[in-house]
Design an enzyme around this catalytic site. Sequence first.
Site, mmCIF file in Angstrom:
data_model
loop_
_atom_site.group_PDB
_atom_site.id
_atom_site.type_symbol
_atom_site.label_atom_id
_atom_site.label_comp_id
_atom_site.label_asym_id
_atom_site.label_seq_id
_atom_site.Cartn_x
_atom_site.Cartn_y
_atom_site.Cartn_z
ATOM 1 N N GLU A 91 0.796 -1.222 0.000
ATOM 2 C CA GLU A 91 0.000 0.000 0.000
ATOM 3 C C GLU A 91 0.835 1.283 0.000
ATOM 4 O O GLU A 91 0.452 2.274 -0.605
ATOM 5 C CB GLU A 91 -0.931 0.020 1.231
ATOM 6 C CG GLU A 91 -2.025 -1.017 1.227
ATOM 7 C CD GLU A 91 -3.162 -0.655 0.291
ATOM 8 O OE1 GLU A 91 -3.127 0.427 -0.316
ATOM 9 O OE2 GLU A 91 -4.102 -1.478 0.143
ATOM 10 N N SER B 4 -31.530 -25.485 51.152
ATOM 11 C CA SER B 4 -30.792 -25.423 52.424
ATOM 12 C C SER B 4 -29.487 -24.649 52.344
ATOM 13 O O SER B 4 -28.711 -24.677 53.296
ATOM 14 C CB SER B 4 -30.494 -26.852 52.899
ATOM 15 O OG SER B 4 -31.685 -27.558 53.152
#
Length: 792
Positions: free
Chosen positions: A85, A346
Amino acid sequence: MQRRSLSALFTFLKRLPRWVVGVIVLFVVWWFSLPNPLFNAAVSTVIEDSNGQLLGAKIASDGQWRFPPGDSLPAPFRICVQYFEDQRFWSHPGVDVWALARAIRQNVAHGGVVSGASTLNMQVIRMAKGNPPRTIGQKIIEILLALRLEVRYTKAEIMQLWASHAPFGGNVVGLEAACWRYFGKPPHLLSWGEAATLAVLPNSPALIHPGRNREQLKAKRNRLLQKLADKGVLDPATCTLAQDEPLPEAPLPLPQVAPHLLDRLVATRGAGRWVTTIDTRLQERVTQTVQQYASQIAGNGIHNMAVLVLDTETGHTLAYVGNVLNLSPEHSPGVDLIHAARSPGSLLKPILYNLAVQEGLILPQQLLEDIPTAIGGFRPENFNKAYNGAVPADEALARSLNIPFVRLLQQYGVAPFHAALKNGGFQHINRPPGHYGLSLILGGCEVSLWEVAGWYSSLGRMLWHYPQYQGQYNPADWRAPYLLAAAVPPTPNLQPLPPATGAGAAWATLAAMEQLERPDEEGNWESFESNRRIAWKTGTSFGFRDAWSVSVDPHYTLAVWVGNADGEGRPGLTGIKMAAPLLFNVRRLLPTGSRAWFRQPLDDMRQLSVCTQSGMLASSICPADSVWVPVHAQRGGVCHYHRKIHTNPAGTEQVHQQCVAQSEEVQARTWFVLPPLQAYYYQPLHPDYHPLPPWSVACMDAAIEPPMQWIYPAGAAQIKIPKTWDGQLSSVLFAATHRQANMPVHWHLDGQFLQTTTGEHTLELRPPPGWHHLLLVDAQGHRLEKRIEILP
């Protein structure tokens, strides 16, 4: 002052030539022309484990896979992008003048655009502006802003901006999303061939389509690789191997290692990158174990379960499995059951035990009553429908007996316990204490697995850190679990307010929880040296809708829930049968580690003389032992179960000096005596328990203690008699107990003699509605009376 400064500035500008003012204005416009932030696009939600490995991601709100920007780029990709690029990226000031001049020359020669000469800076600007149409004016703007970009950001940051926002085909934006979608790996694992493929894609993102353009994409990639070889970046062999690599096929699904955790963070934290404390390997193994276990019990009509694994010392969440995956939609696989409000059964009993021990209300082995109980119409029962008469508190906790804990809660107080639970992080308990009443201790409320794990891990963490604070503990140890590794540990939301737990009480609580036997074939687990010590508890909700199991040791805290997301109860859906096996299956996955058991906090304990039979502070006539107990145990009551009696030499009758001849010998003895109702249930389970010997006939006047006690009705004055299928009132079974099992007892109702019973004193009656007087008289004339109202 501000007006004067502005006036001086305008005066100064007026004195300058107009062209200088124009330049200044243009510079100011240029300087402030770059938006901040540069990109404002929606991002995906990304979660990672403690090592930065991807656990899962959710697509951004605009439908794009756009990961939050990373902090670095892998060298192969960075090099490939530069050579493809913007070859002079690291040296130009944001605009490549030579490339720009070449592009102008080529475009003029060909009479059209054949070269753009856009640098990475210019491409970043273009992407930030939403890719507007390509015009000469737009190009000039890109050049100016590219120069400004160079001033604000470093070169590395500019390339990172480009890589994070470049299009990679379809709805994939950014390098990281592309790596996972096309290659199923993070960027730092890219090969040269893969890096080159991704480097050329933003230039022509449509080439990634798996059904077409593949030869063009491959040719483009290979030309880049050859260029790298020609420049000496790659050696020929590496270049050849990279060119032979296959192209990606159809996009891959992203990892979904912890989908419920991902949904949780989306809901609570929003989009972004979240680094968690999760251990990926453990998460995957726990998920697999849950899947296997779910398939085993699905035939019982039980489909959902959740598991949470915490590091006890730190509170880090190591595994978060919110539900069974791959369920059919009717079983709600997407529901996160770790945060669902469910009945705990419980599981709250250790909390009450801890608080009662901390305040000196009970000692760890103090006898608690376990007898038929009716309190304001509330009649609790033990799971096995049996009674023990009296049972040590730690044993009652280990066996999860309901009646002793209901009676203990009545003694402790519902409101203080409710406040302690709220303070302990149980935010789903959001109604007044009176709404719950005594059923609070039996699961008559709602909690979440997250809250449960928070309390139990906090108890273990406080003990683990306790020696570091010289006999104190850090309030920050009491908090909910947390799972964001990068975050500061959260402000404690379990602030211990008086009465807070102490280390001695915590130690006693975990010691009691150690007494539980492991399920099924692991009943004899203590004989296996490789198995670690653990404290653990199970819970089962009313109607068999929820099965729970939680365990704590110095390494890990585990919390497990099993049931159905829609609340459907199933036979056998209990904590011990369904949740505990899963808990121990998960525990087998955990490393053994090297930590010993929690250090006993002797500086928060005292060595006291404790009665060996009642578990209370020993009186002067108790058989006693010196025992380490929590420091506040010294507030506890002195044993009242032992009494001094006098008997004949054989010990078969009670006597006293005033009722026997002076020539007769009297023996002084210490006797362990339970109230008649407790003794009735206690004696069959304890053959070594001997009731008081009867009084000698000559000493009957001294027998002032009632030898009889009601079993039913024990406390209730009103009795609701159920009706039979044809609408008639059924019978009621009345029961009493006598200290002397073979003593005849005569029954009377409303002044009328009914029957005489011996041994088991029970009588089935069908009294009409209204008030009645029930009278029992034994053969020695002792009376037991009760007024009852029969409700229609």
